[in-house]
Design an enzyme around this catalytic site. Sequence first.
Site, PDB file in Angstrom:
ATOM      1  N   SER A   1       0.800  -1.230   0.000  1.00 33.35           N
ATOM      2  CA  SER A   1       0.000   0.000   0.000  1.00 33.35           C
ATOM      3  C   SER A   1       0.830   1.276   0.000  1.00 33.35           C
ATOM      4  O   SER A   1       0.309   2.360   0.267  1.00 33.35           O
ATOM      5  CB  SER A   1      -0.931  -0.010   1.217  1.00 33.35           C
ATOM      6  OG  SER A   1      -0.193  -0.209   2.410  1.00 33.35           O
ATOM      7  N   GLU A   2       2.116   1.171  -0.330  1.00 29.36           N
ATOM      8  CA  GLU A   2       3.007   2.331  -0.219  1.00 29.36           C
ATOM      9  C   GLU A   2       2.555   3.527  -1.051  1.00 29.36           C
ATOM     10  O   GLU A   2       2.773   4.684  -0.650  1.00 29.36           O
ATOM     11  CB  GLU A   2       4.433   1.920  -0.606  1.00 29.36           C
ATOM     12  CG  GLU A   2       5.160   1.079   0.427  1.00 29.36           C
ATOM     13  CD  GLU A   2       4.853  -0.415   0.332  1.00 29.36           C
ATOM     14  OE1 GLU A   2       5.537  -1.206   0.995  1.00 29.36           O
ATOM     15  OE2 GLU A   2       3.910  -0.789  -0.412  1.00 29.36           O
ATOM     16  N   VAL A   3       1.952   3.289  -2.229  1.00 29.08           N
ATOM     17  CA  VAL A   3       1.549   4.431  -3.067  1.00 29.08           C
ATOM     18  C   VAL A   3       0.517   5.319  -2.374  1.00 29.08           C
ATOM     19  O   VAL A   3       0.392   6.502  -2.703  1.00 29.08           O
ATOM     20  CB  VAL A   3       0.994   3.975  -4.437  1.00 29.08           C
ATOM     21  CG1 VAL A   3       2.105   3.436  -5.307  1.00 29.08           C
ATOM     22  CG2 VAL A   3      -0.156   2.992  -4.284  1.00 29.08           C
TER      23      VAL A   3
END
Length: 261
Positions: free
Chosen positions: A133-135
């Site tokens: 989920s880094e974006v």
Amino acid sequence: MSAVEISRSGAVARLTMNRPEVHNAFDDALIADLTAAIDELDRDDAVRAVVLTGAGASFSAGADLHWMRGMANAGESENREDSLRLARLMRRLQFLSKPTVARVNGAAFGGGVGLVACCDIAVAAEGAKFALSEVKLGLVPAVISPYVIAAIGLRQARRLFVTGEVFAAPAAQAMGLVHDVVPADGLDAAVDRVLDLLGKGGPVAQGEAKKLALGMGGMTEAAMETVDAENAALIARLRVSAEGQDGLSAFLSKSHPSWLA
């Protein structure tokens, strides 16, 4: 108290990430303790296989909130050094000379997915959830990307890297991140079946077979050091960028980043 517990039963060593109160999220101590434990077991000739798991309800929820706050306030150079430490952890787990089994007892997000991908075999409980989920923070899964792509393939990685979506254990199995999905109460029995299979192989042959597979897949430890340096520089640059600062600040303050406003 160490952030990682090491226990031994015969020729099997178990590494348990022991920060259940924060879902075994990464901070400096966990990264250092887990790296040291992997190095220790790599040198131990009595160990034939290594099982990696998390204490409590989760496998690993990725980055620790307080650790992220510190990195948000740090400069690019400090962020690069921090990322290199995480990269070394992933690299050492990937190239550990003994077979490794991820016992995925619960949620694995961000770097937790990286740990699963770096293990030779992964068994997950039915209720386990996964995400890259880094974006959503204006970042990318940089240092774990080579290992995740090797596990799930480029096509799946392209989707998951850009959507940041949560996916369930059956989807993780379908794309190759985990090998088996079992009811939570059958997780230990499923891991034991894998360990029984591993116990039937010659330890030298298994070590060579692992190197063979990785080498044929184009992955060597020396080559990965260069890749890790490049990816650490990338995540460091993004963390101090306007978008990265916006995303991190929003996450830490439980608000929305500007691109959602």
